[in-house]
Design a protein around this motif. Structure first.
Motif, PDB file in Angstrom:
ATOM      1  N   GLY A  90       0.810  -1.212   0.000  1.00 17.74           N
ATOM      2  CA  GLY A  90       0.000   0.000   0.000  1.00 17.74           C
ATOM      3  C   GLY A  90       0.842   1.260   0.000  1.00 17.74           C
ATOM      4  O   GLY A  90       0.491   2.264  -0.636  1.00 17.74           O
ATOM      5  N   GLY A 109       0.913   3.980  -2.835  1.00 26.17           N
ATOM      6  CA  GLY A 109       0.655   5.352  -2.396  1.00 26.17           C
ATOM      7  C   GLY A 109       1.680   6.357  -2.875  1.00 26.17           C
ATOM      8  O   GLY A 109       1.417   7.566  -2.883  1.00 26.17           O
ATOM      9  N   PHE A 145      -2.943   5.224   1.937  1.00 27.07           N
ATOM     10  CA  PHE A 145      -2.948   3.973   1.169  1.00 27.07           C
ATOM     11  C   PHE A 145      -2.239   2.857   1.927  1.00 27.07           C
ATOM     12  O   PHE A 145      -2.683   1.704   1.905  1.00 27.07           O
ATOM     13  N   GLY A 146      -1.139   3.194   2.582  1.00 22.53           N
ATOM     14  CA  GLY A 146      -0.293   2.172   3.171  1.00 22.53           C
ATOM     15  C   GLY A 146      -0.855   1.485   4.386  1.00 22.53           C
ATOM     16  O   GLY A 146      -0.770   0.251   4.511  1.00 22.53           O
ATOM     17  N   VAL A 200      -3.748  -1.188   3.804  1.00 25.59           N
ATOM     18  CA  VAL A 200      -3.236  -2.390   3.134  1.00 25.59           C
ATOM     19  C   VAL A 200      -2.364  -3.195   4.090  1.00 25.59           C
ATOM     20  O   VAL A 200      -2.430  -4.425   4.122  1.00 25.59           O
TER      21      VAL A 200
END
Length: 211
Positions: free
Chosen positions: A105, A109, A148-149, A152
């Motif tokens: 992620g 990202g 994003f990270g 995930v």
């Protein structure tokens, strides 16, 4: 060739003549810079499966110096090469496996992170201040990438979202330092070369003067 095809070709040729010929080189240079920043390796702290690297510094630099689309393109070039198997990530990692692990992620990202960093820099005008550059790096280079990270990482590791966020908090001090460093470097470059300011480059491109 039919007449209408000739007209269409001439129109497209005119558009390509206006495309800045130096942009491809700049994109390649920053893709290489992000890769080079992975050479010192990576560090895992507090049992976090996502390593700390210098490569996010390159992502921030791509955004604040190249702007939104060129910065994102530089990151995209690097990620495509990584997916193709080249060991360009910190620690010599590469291949599709990098995109299914705990750090997947964060890697994904990087792309919107560079774009947002560049977009905010462009909106700062022809002479962005150091503070504006720092804000752009913090928002895009940290905020967007973490957005994003962390989810995930939680999904891949089976940890709760708060637990994954707590682990990622270990990145914050170093990432803030990277944001400040990237901003200082970008400010120096833009003072020395005013045409390198993303807003200035965008104006030149729209007017057909970009090279």
């Amino acid at each position: 060739m039919p007449f209408w095809c000739e007209i269409d070709f001439m129109k497209n040729a005119g558009k390509w003549r206006r495309f800045p010929t130096g942009d491809l080189a700049r994109v390649a240079v920053f893709a290489a810079l992000i890769a080079v920043l992975g050479l010192p390796g990576s560090v895992n702290v507090f049992g976090n499966l996502v390593p700390i690297t210098l490569q996010t510094l390159g992502v921030m630099l791509a955004g604040v110096i190249l702007g939104a689309w060129r910065g994102a393109l530089a990151v995209a070039v690097l990620l495509v090469l990584v997916a193709a198997g080249l060991p360009l990530l910190a620690g010599g990692r590469g291949g599709l496996g990098a995109f299914i692990g705990p750090s997947a992620g964060f890697l994904i990202g990087w792309l919107p992170g560079a774009a947002v960093t560049g977009w905010l820099t462009e909106r700062a005008g022809r002479s962005p201040s150091l503070l504006q550059l720092v804000v752009a790096c913090l928002a895009g280079g940290i905020g967007v990438i973490y957005l994003f990270g962390i989810p995930v990482q939680a999904l891949v590791t089976g940890a709760s979202l708060p637990a994954a966020a707590a682990l990622s908090a270990a990145f914050l001090p170093g990432d803030v330092i990277k944001a400040v460093l990237a901003s200082v470097v970008a400010r120096g470059v833009q003072r020395a070369y005013p045409d390198a300011v993303p807003a200035v480059h965008r104006e030149r491109l729209r007017s057909g003067w970009g090279r």
